[in-house]
Design a protein around this motif. Structure first.
Motif, PDB file in Angstrom:
ATOM      1  N   PRO A   1      26.970  24.734  19.654  1.00 14.51           N
ATOM      2  CA  PRO A   1      26.954  23.363  20.172  1.00 14.51           C
ATOM      3  C   PRO A   1      27.228  22.357  19.066  1.00 14.51           C
ATOM      4  N   VAL A   2      28.130  21.413  19.333  1.00 17.51           N
ATOM      5  CA  VAL A   2      28.487  20.432  18.302  1.00 17.51           C
ATOM      6  C   VAL A   2      28.250  18.989  18.750  1.00 17.51           C
ATOM      7  N   ALA A   3      28.137  18.757  20.053  1.00 25.02           N
ATOM      8  CA  ALA A   3      27.926  17.394  20.556  1.00 25.02           C
ATOM      9  C   ALA A   3      27.389  17.481  21.977  1.00 25.02           C
ATOM     10  N   ALA A   4      26.964  16.345  22.511  1.00 23.73           N
ATOM     11  CA  ALA A   4      26.457  16.298  23.883  1.00 23.73           C
ATOM     12  C   ALA A   4      26.424  14.848  24.344  1.00 23.73           C
ATOM     13  N   ALA A   5      26.450  14.664  25.660  1.00 26.22           N
ATOM     14  CA  ALA A   5      26.337  13.324  26.252  1.00 26.22           C
ATOM     15  C   ALA A   5      25.536  13.433  27.542  1.00 26.22           C
ATOM     16  N   LEU A   6      24.719  12.427  27.800  1.00 30.41           N
ATOM     17  CA  LEU A   6      23.909  12.398  29.007  1.00 30.41           C
ATOM     18  C   LEU A   6      24.485  11.362  29.966  1.00 30.41           C
ATOM     19  N   TYR A   7      24.807  11.822  31.155  1.00 28.03           N
ATOM     20  CA  TYR A   7      25.351  10.983  32.219  1.00 28.03           C
ATOM     21  C   TYR A   7      24.356  10.919  33.371  1.00 28.03           C
ATOM     22  N   PHE A   8      24.547   9.900  34.217  1.00 26.26           N
ATOM     23  CA  PHE A   8      23.775   9.779  35.452  1.00 26.26           C
ATOM     24  C   PHE A   8      24.745   9.525  36.602  1.00 26.26           C
ATOM     25  N   VAL A   9      24.353   9.943  37.787  1.00 24.82           N
ATOM     26  CA  VAL A   9      25.113   9.655  38.998  1.00 24.82           C
ATOM     27  C   VAL A   9      24.200   8.898  39.953  1.00 24.82           C
ATOM     28  N   GLY A  10      24.712   7.794  40.499  1.00 19.23           N
ATOM     29  CA  GLY A  10      23.968   7.025  41.487  1.00 19.23           C
ATOM     30  C   GLY A  10      24.924   6.462  42.508  1.00 19.23           C
ATOM     31  N   GLY A  11      24.726   6.805  43.794  1.00 22.96           N
ATOM     32  CA  GLY A  11      25.659   6.359  44.820  1.00 22.96           C
ATOM     33  C   GLY A  11      27.040   6.908  44.522  1.00 22.96           C
ATOM     34  N   ASP A  12      28.031   6.030  44.450  1.00 20.58           N
ATOM     35  CA  ASP A  12      29.396   6.470  44.155  1.00 20.58           C
ATOM     36  C   ASP A  12      29.821   6.097  42.743  1.00 20.58           C
ATOM     37  N   CYS A  13      28.848   6.020  41.841  1.00 21.61           N
ATOM     38  CA  CYS A  13      29.120   5.598  40.459  1.00 21.61           C
ATOM     39  C   CYS A  13      28.625   6.638  39.473  1.00 21.61           C
TER      40      CYS A  13
END
Length: 445
Positions: free
Chosen positions: A334-346
């Motif tokens: 593992p060299v990197a990571a990102a945290l995303y969220f989903v809400g509705g259509d976004c």
């Protein structure tokens, strides 16, 4: 922050009757309201007067689980300069005036509105910058802090800032917002605060508050919009040849680095994967800001556990081949990571980090992978975070954001009002200039 520690008076958390039909009180922690009530008004599960569930689209950051995680983990609290003073508006008759401001008296079926509110001793992590205002106060020997802030801490995302019971009429909702605006004026004085600020609020909340004469401030962010693209190549086909080639060159460089990208649903994130993300987040934050970030491991662990439906972790790995007992086993570093969220259509891109420096990795991890995912999942919009005009050349469009402010000191209020007016003209000019360099083909291209 020191002045926050002096404001211990329980009268700030007493009920305050504003009119014949409303009462408003502060609560010192969101846990005293609980998830069912908060989410009924702010978090996507609307309830009517009979407590029957309805579906309401909202940002995941307005949910009880997110705000409670901030408080529970210690990221938000008196010790960090974010003292919770959440407002609760109820029908009169449900609470008894108490010298202790008993928060247990709240009756959920009578609650009409809630507001996330904090008494702050600084201006960090708001993304609507008022440091110059604070410095002006200091130069004149006047204290700017504490101040009241209606916002989602550390989160520059537009969304609900006043959660209203959905079955109220538009006239009732507007009346409640106006009542809250008047109450904030009084509460600011009671707290010996300089001002109150409502950040990244919706138009339906901003307009009534602005009609009361409160100061309205314009800002801008950059969002990507899905125009029904079939895939990333379809998106690229809508761009000018120059920009298309530039993006392909950036992506090709990352592909040649041999990195693998994979999105993981919240429920499938392992402890090791989350630990890797936190390590990346802290390292990148430290390199940029000299500290390891405002959010701790306990916060991230809690939201992954309690908001698994909204969380997506993007892992960036370098595959390796190793031989074990005569067999070739695929391994990855593992060299990197990102945290995303989903809400509705976004889709929301929120936090990222890397353990090594690779040219173009930030663009791939935080922008292009997000666009890919949004297209694949049929999401309408991708909000990749605040600021960053470099997003424009990659297909992100400037959009307006708003905040509302009230400043008690009359002379400073006039000066700030003049500043906000001039700033708004500059923001509009800036947005127009950026719209002119958007990379999309125009008629005749």
């Amino acid at each position: 922050m020191c002045r926050l520690l002096l404001l211990k008076s329980s009268h700030l958390f007493k009920e305050r009757v504003l009119a014949a039909s409303y009462s408003i009180q502060c609560v010192s922690q969101i846990a005293n309201l609980g998830a069912p009530l908060w989410n009924a008004l702010m978090g996507g599960t609307g309830l009517d007067a009979n407590m029957e569930a309805k579906t309401v689209e909202t940002s995941p950051f307005c949910r009880y689980e997110y705000l409670h995680a901030l408080e529970q983990s210690g990221c938000v609290g008196e010790q960090t300069g974010w003292r919770p003073m959440h407002l609760v508006v109820s029908e009169v008759g449900q609470a008894v005036e108490s010298n202790q401001g008993d928060e247990s008296l709240i009756e959920p079926t009578r609650v009409l509105a809630v507001m996330p509110l904090y008494l702050k001793g600084h201006s960090y992590s708001e993304y609507v910058f008022d440091w110059a205002w604070a410095q002006a106060y200091e130069r004149h020997g006047i204290e700017y802090y504490p101040k009241l802030v209606n916002a989602i801490p550390f989160t520059p995302v537009m969304g609900t800032r006043i959660g209203l019971r959905f079955d109220l009429s538009e006239a009732q909702k507007e009346a409640l917002i106006l009542a809250i605006g008047e109450h904030l004026d009084r509460l600011t004085k009671a707290c010996s605060a300089s001002s109150w600020h409502s950040l990244f609020l919706l138009d339906s909340e901003r307009q009534p508050l602005a009609s009361q004469g409160h100061l309205e401030r314009l800002g801008t962010q950059f969002h990507w919009f899905n125009q029904g693209y079939l895939n990333f190549d379809d998106f690229l086909s809508r761009l000018t040849s120059r920009r298309r080639k530039s993006i392909l060159k950036e992506r090709r460089a990352i592909a040649n680095a041999g990195l693998r990208f994979r999105f993981i649903q919240g429920a499938d994130i392992t402890g090791a994967e989350l630990e890797h993300f936190v390590r990346c987040y802290r390292r990148t934050y430290y390199k940029r800001s000299g500290h390891q970030g405002y959010l701790n491991a306990a916060f991230f662990e809690t939201i992954v556990k309690n908001m698994a439906d909204c969380v997506r972790l993007l892992m960036v790995e370098r595959p390796e081949n190793s031989t074990l007992e005569g067999e070739v086993e695929a391994k990855s570093e593992p060299v990197a990571a990102a945290l995303y969220f989903v809400g509705g259509d976004c889709l929301y891109g929120r936090y990222w980090g890397a353990l090594e420096e690779i040219e173009g990795l930030h663009f791939e991890t935080c922008y292009y992978q997000g666009i890919d995912y949004a297209i694949e999942q049929g999401l309408r919009k991708f909000d990749a975070g605040a600021q960053g005009e470099h997003k424009v050349l990659r297909g992100f469009e400037p959009i307006r954001t708003y905040s509302v402010h009230e400043v008690l000191h009359s002379d400073f209020r006039r000066a700030i009002a003049d500043f906000i007016e001039q700033e708004a003209q500059a923001v509009k000019t800036y947005m127009t200039e950026l719209e002119a360099i958007l990379p999309f083909k125009r008629e005749g291209d």
